[in-house]
Structure formats: structure tokens, C-alpha cells
Design a protein around this motif. Structure first.
Motif, PDB file in Angstrom:
ATOM      1  N   ASP A  92       0.845  -1.186   0.000  1.00  0.00           N
ATOM      2  CA  ASP A  92       0.000   0.000   0.000  1.00  0.00           C
ATOM      3  C   ASP A  92       0.887   1.245   0.000  1.00  0.00           C
ATOM      4  O   ASP A  92       1.204   1.786   1.047  1.00  0.00           O
ATOM      5  CB  ASP A  92      -0.900  -0.028   1.243  1.00  0.00           C
ATOM      6  CG  ASP A  92      -1.898   1.108   1.225  1.00  0.00           C
ATOM      7  OD1 ASP A  92      -1.821   1.959   0.306  1.00  0.00           O
ATOM      8  OD2 ASP A  92      -2.746   1.149   2.126  1.00  0.00           O
ATOM      9  N   GLU A  94       0.374   4.229  -0.657  1.00  0.00           N
ATOM     10  CA  GLU A  94      -0.237   5.407  -0.032  1.00  0.00           C
ATOM     11  C   GLU A  94       0.085   5.437   1.457  1.00  0.00           C
ATOM     12  O   GLU A  94       0.376   6.479   2.021  1.00  0.00           O
ATOM     13  CB  GLU A  94      -1.765   5.381  -0.188  1.00  0.00           C
ATOM     14  CG  GLU A  94      -2.265   5.282  -1.619  1.00  0.00           C
ATOM     15  CD  GLU A  94      -2.056   6.549  -2.427  1.00  0.00           C
ATOM     16  OE1 GLU A  94      -1.933   7.626  -1.804  1.00  0.00           O
ATOM     17  OE2 GLU A  94      -1.999   6.453  -3.666  1.00  0.00           O
ATOM     18  N   ALA A 142       2.544  14.184  -2.905  1.00  0.00           N
ATOM     19  CA  ALA A 142       1.105  14.190  -3.197  1.00  0.00           C
ATOM     20  C   ALA A 142       0.833  14.181  -4.700  1.00  0.00           C
ATOM     21  O   ALA A 142      -0.203  13.708  -5.149  1.00  0.00           O
ATOM     22  CB  ALA A 142       0.449  15.397  -2.551  1.00  0.00           C
ATOM     23  N   GLY A 146       0.260   6.594  -8.864  1.00  0.00           N
ATOM     24  CA  GLY A 146       0.346   5.344  -8.090  1.00  0.00           C
ATOM     25  C   GLY A 146       1.643   4.595  -8.371  1.00  0.00           C
ATOM     26  O   GLY A 146       2.305   4.109  -7.461  1.00  0.00           O
ATOM     27  N   LYS A 149       4.597   6.368  -6.848  1.00  0.00           N
ATOM     28  CA  LYS A 149       4.634   6.133  -5.395  1.00  0.00           C
ATOM     29  C   LYS A 149       5.210   4.751  -5.094  1.00  0.00           C
ATOM     30  O   LYS A 149       5.972   4.569  -4.151  1.00  0.00           O
ATOM     31  CB  LYS A 149       3.238   6.257  -4.799  1.00  0.00           C
ATOM     32  CG  LYS A 149       2.797   7.699  -4.647  1.00  0.00           C
ATOM     33  CD  LYS A 149       1.441   7.807  -4.014  1.00  0.00           C
ATOM     34  CE  LYS A 149       1.044   9.273  -3.928  1.00  0.00           C
ATOM     35  NZ  LYS A 149      -0.396   9.457  -3.804  1.00  0.00           N
ATOM     36  N   GLU A 173       0.153  -1.355  -8.865  1.00  0.00           N
ATOM     37  CA  GLU A 173      -0.342  -0.086  -9.430  1.00  0.00           C
ATOM     38  C   GLU A 173       0.270   0.192 -10.802  1.00  0.00           C
ATOM     39  O   GLU A 173       0.125   1.296 -11.324  1.00  0.00           O
ATOM     40  CB  GLU A 173       0.042   1.079  -8.518  1.00  0.00           C
ATOM     41  CG  GLU A 173      -0.388   0.941  -7.081  1.00  0.00           C
ATOM     42  CD  GLU A 173      -1.781   1.477  -6.838  1.00  0.00           C
ATOM     43  OE1 GLU A 173      -2.185   2.416  -7.547  1.00  0.00           O
ATOM     44  OE2 GLU A 173      -2.476   0.933  -5.965  1.00  0.00           O
TER      45      GLU A 173
END
Ligand code: ADP
Ligand code: ADP
Length: 235
Positions: A92, A94, A142, A146, A149, A173
Motif C-alpha cells: 500500500d 499510499e 502528493a 500510483g 509512489k 499499481e
């Protein structure tokens, strides 16, 4: 020589009736590339988390059997000692990315380890280049896609130069091209830096093209294990 050994590892989450891991035996040689696949719920994420101590330390539940890192039981090591040997990228991005910009994200772990500033800079740039996002050095996290990241999460762990790199679904992703690129980077880390790589991946064909040892899990058990060729020749 083995860098990781699992000996009859069983794990049951609190308030559940079945073992998420049910008698896993595994030997991972230093410098090898091991791939895990299997259906959802097979225990892949739990296995990954048990290798760096996350499962016993933070979730509770019941763990039996042994996890050995460089011959030492994880239960006899501190979280920091485990963290120096094993770098983990969870699936994950995020949640894994905690800083406002790319540079801070990379610096965070290095500062904690007391890496001197000049070396930090070099390690950060190398790690970004390694995953093909050197151009994102000054960006805000930010604003990343995806896939970016996901690459940053890998770079942040790479900058720590762990002996073992463990990744849970590092391409979830990414499109096929991006997924291939991540696996190429992992292969390069194995071949050029002797890093031991353990990775879970749902795209079995992709995984099979890069790993030395392919392990298929189902309902918390190893159902097949061997070279990709051996696994696919199985009736
Ligand atoms: P996979 O990664 O292969 O999808 P998981 O390791 O996430 O499998 O899950 C293995 C089993 O453990 C599943 O039956 C899942 O429902 C259960 N499980 C995973 N996380 C938890 C949790 N936090 N609490 C209770 N059960 C869990
Ligand atoms: P994955 O398939 O990548 O393992 P999941 O979607 O199964 O991820 O799980 C996402 C999160 O939900 C994880 O933190 C996992 O621990 C938790 N989880 C999974 N299954 C259960 C469950 N049966 N009960 C409680 N939490 C669970």
C-alpha cells in the motif's frame, strides 16, 4: 548459505478459526530471488510480514515455529536489528509514503540510522535512479502517480541497503511495461549487488521469468515449490 529459514511456521490472527500460515518450511539462500504467488487469502502478505517481525509484534495472534534470519530467531532480535537486515515494501504505497516530498521520504530512514549528509545525498540519488525516477527528486509526494509512489516506496527501502529486500505486490499499481521495469530493477539488484529478493506477485508469468525459486501458496500452505520450470511441469 541460508539467509532465511522458516521452520514449521504457523500463524493465526486474533479471533479467527484457521491458521493464516499453516506449517511453512522454507530455506532461502543468500543472493537468491524467490517469488510467492497464489490466490487471495493464501497467506502471502502474512508470510511477508512474519519475515520482518510485523506479524508477531504488531498484530497479536498466535505464532508458532521459527523464523531465522542469518541463523538467529527473530524472537531474539529487536525490531531495529531485523530492520537492518530486512527491508520491506508493503503493497500500500499510499500508507507507506509518509513525507511531503520525495527527498524527505528518502532521507527519513537514513537520518534515523545516522548516515552522514554527504552519503545520504548519494544514496538517495542512487536509489531513485535505480527505480527510474531520478527526475522526481525535488517533487511533492502528493503529486505522484500510483506507479511513481510504488517506485518511491522501493527506493526508500533500497537507500537503506538491506541484505534482504521483501516486496508485497510491488507492481499492483503498474501497467505491464512498468511492472516489467520493476522486475528488471529487482533482478539487477540481485545480480549486481548480491541482494536477496523475496517478492509476492499475482502476475505469475512475470514472476516466473525473473525468480529462481517459485513458491505457490494456498490456504496457508506451500503447495508447490521449485524452479519455475519444475513448478510448471508439475501435473
Ligand atoms: P494473501 O496475501 O495471499 O491474500 P493474507 O496473508 O492477506 O493472504 O491472508 C491470509 C489469511 O489471513 C486470509 O484468510 C485472511 O482473511 C486472513 N487475514 C489477513 N489479515 C488478517 C487480519 N488482520 N485479521 C484477521 N484475519 C486476517
Ligand atoms: P492482500 O490481498 O494484499 O493480502 P487484503 O486486501 O487481503 O490484502 O488485506 C488488506 C488488509 O486487510 C490487510 O491489512 C489485512 O491484514 C486485512 N485483512 C485481510 N483479511 C482480513 C480479515 N479476514 N479480517 C481482518 N482483516 C483482514
Amino acid at each position: 548459505s541460508p539467509i532465511i529459514q522458516l521452520d514449521n511456521l504457523c500463524y493465526r490472527y486474533p479471533n479467527t478459526e484457521h491458521n493464516a500460515l499453516n506449517g511453512i518450511n522454507l530455506v532461502v539462500d543468500k543472493g537468491s530471488f524467490v517469488g510467492f504467488t497464489g490466490p487471495t487469502g493464501a497467506g502471502k502478505t502474512t508470510l511477508i510480514k512474519s519475515l520482518n517481525g510485523i506479524v508477531p509484534h504488531f498484530v497479536g495472534g498466535t505464532l508458532t515455529g521459527l523464523v531465522l534470519l542469518n541463523g538467529k530467531a527473530t524472537t531474539s532480535l529487536t525490531t531495529a536489528e531485523i530492520g537492518r537486515m530486512v527491508g520491506t515494501v508493503l503493497d500500500d504505497p499510499e500508507a507507506q509514503i509518509i513525507c511531503l516530498d520525495v527527498e524527505q521520504e528518502l532521507a527519513f530512514g537514513l537520518e534515523n540510522y545516522g548516515v552522514p549528509p554527504a552519503e545520504m545525498e548519494q544514496r538517495m540519488k542512487e536509489a531513485l535512479a535505480c527505480v527510474g525516477i531520478a527526475h522526481l527528486f525535488g517533487r511533492s509526494t502528493a503529486a505522484l502517480s500510483g506507479g511513481q509512489k510504488q517506485r518511491l516506496a522501493i527506493a526508500a527501502v533500497l537507500a537503506m541497503r538491506p541484505e534482504v529486500l521483501i516486496l508485497d505486490e510491488p507492481t499492483s499499481e503498474l501497467d505491464p511495461l512498468g511492472s516489467e521495469e520493476v522486475f528488471r530493477v529487482l533482478k539487477q539488484l540481485q545480480v549486481e549487488h548480491g541482494m536477496t529478493i523475496l517478492v509476492t506477485e499475482q502476475k505469475t508469468d512475470l514472476l516466473a521469468r525473473y525468480c529462481d525459486q517459485l513458491i505457490i501458496l494456498r490456504e496457508g500452505e506451500v503447495v508447490l515449490s521449485g524452479t519455475p520450470r519444475q513448478v510448471f511441469q508439475h501435473p
